[in-house]
Design an enzyme around this catalytic site. Sequence first.
Site, short mmCIF file in Angstrom:
data_model
loop_
_atom_site.label_atom_id
_atom_site.label_comp_id
_atom_site.label_asym_id
_atom_site.label_seq_id
_atom_site.Cartn_x
_atom_site.Cartn_y
_atom_site.Cartn_z
N HIS A 1 -9.26 2.76 -2.37
CA HIS A 1 -7.85 2.49 -2.07
C HIS A 1 -7.22 1.63 -3.16
O HIS A 1 -7.06 0.42 -2.99
CB HIS A 1 -7.79 1.81 -0.70
N CYS B 1 -0.65 2.27 6.81
CA CYS B 1 -0.20 0.93 7.17
C CYS B 1 0.10 0.16 5.89
O CYS B 1 -0.39 0.51 4.82
CB CYS B 1 -1.24 0.22 8.02
N CYS C 1 0.81 -1.23 0.00
CA CYS C 1 0.00 0.00 0.00
C CYS C 1 0.84 1.27 0.00
O CYS C 1 0.33 2.34 -0.33
CB CYS C 1 -0.95 0.02 1.20
#
Length: 407
Positions: free
Chosen positions: A362, A392, A96
Amino acid sequence: MSQALRDDDAVIVSIARTPIGRARKGALVDVRGDELARQVIAAVLERVPEVAVDDIEDLMLGTADPAGEQGFNMARVVATLLGHDGLPGTTVNRFCASSIQTTRMAFHAIRAGEGDAYLVAGTESTSRSAPPSSAGNPAFDEAAARTAESMRAGNGWHDPRLDGTVPDAYIMMGHTAEYVARVTGVTRGEQDAFALRSQLAAARSWEDGFFAREVVPVTLPDGTVVDRDDSVRAGTTLEGLAELEPVFAVGGTVTAGNACPLNDGASAAVVVSGRYAKERGLEPLARILSTGVSALSPEVMGLGPVESSRRALARAGLGIADLDIVEINEAFAVQVIASARELGIDEERQLNPFGGSIAIGHPFGATGVRLIGTLLNGLRTRDASLGMATLCVGGGQGMAIVLERLS
């Protein structure tokens, strides 16, 4: 805090993102990840004609699933799609945080004096990538099943490392969110309330033109133009969120409403040295002050923003109270709430004031630069100076970047 621009400062001079599509059923399902990247990179370059492509040292592109259509060093593929055969490219995977990693690489290279101009970007077409369970990872499904069985039986969290069924990084993200809820005590009600806040804030941000300032339209293969995010739901209510069943564990707290959806999208920025900006008459949007990366147990990967933010702030000589806005990626409401509380963030004044990934979406590889763009947009809207973006990272990591707005 603003100081005169130094030659070795790394500054952002152009940044944008695509609208974010809902994976497998949204507006961008027919667009390849490399094509999403091509379109947004072309747009950020067009905004700064003073930056000659021949001056760009490297195109660094983040993606969380660098396989299939997103494989074969996609950054170099994108460079050739742009028509720039002389533009090098490298593809980076830090899940991510992949595109914040590319930004960090540009920051470090400029500070080291190894170039004056870089393209940083991220892209993810979740619609067109294979889920891990069908990509040669049967252990992923086995570990997920064992965890679900263990939690249903009331025996607590099953750690797949104990029996060697799966490497750490493949622990299902939703299970890590449930574990964060258990160890921090963040309740289902608190998660739903945060998700409602995100959805309503994002809806306002589209209504008042905030997001329109950071989004560049995407042209689909049939010529249709997409210019809005798919996932924002202005009609979300707390009652509706409360009706949703937990997704990852019987009696759990994480639902489809208080977690981010799966998405498609891309983002990009042009990062140059202070010297180059002055020589070309460019007006920098922001100065990169510092970055931080950290690691922790994969089971609580959602708390990754805590230590990485502390490291980045310490390097910038700042504290949380000095920041005007903090953008924490909303992978799951529980991890944002828990991380913000541990860091002492003022949730009303500082935290994700314009809506986050629970509402916007996302697209993994693209989210890092998307967060930076939203942060700068927010600082400009508030006429404020200092901000941090943090998130995170699957596998048990965290990453953060601290910025000073300059224009």
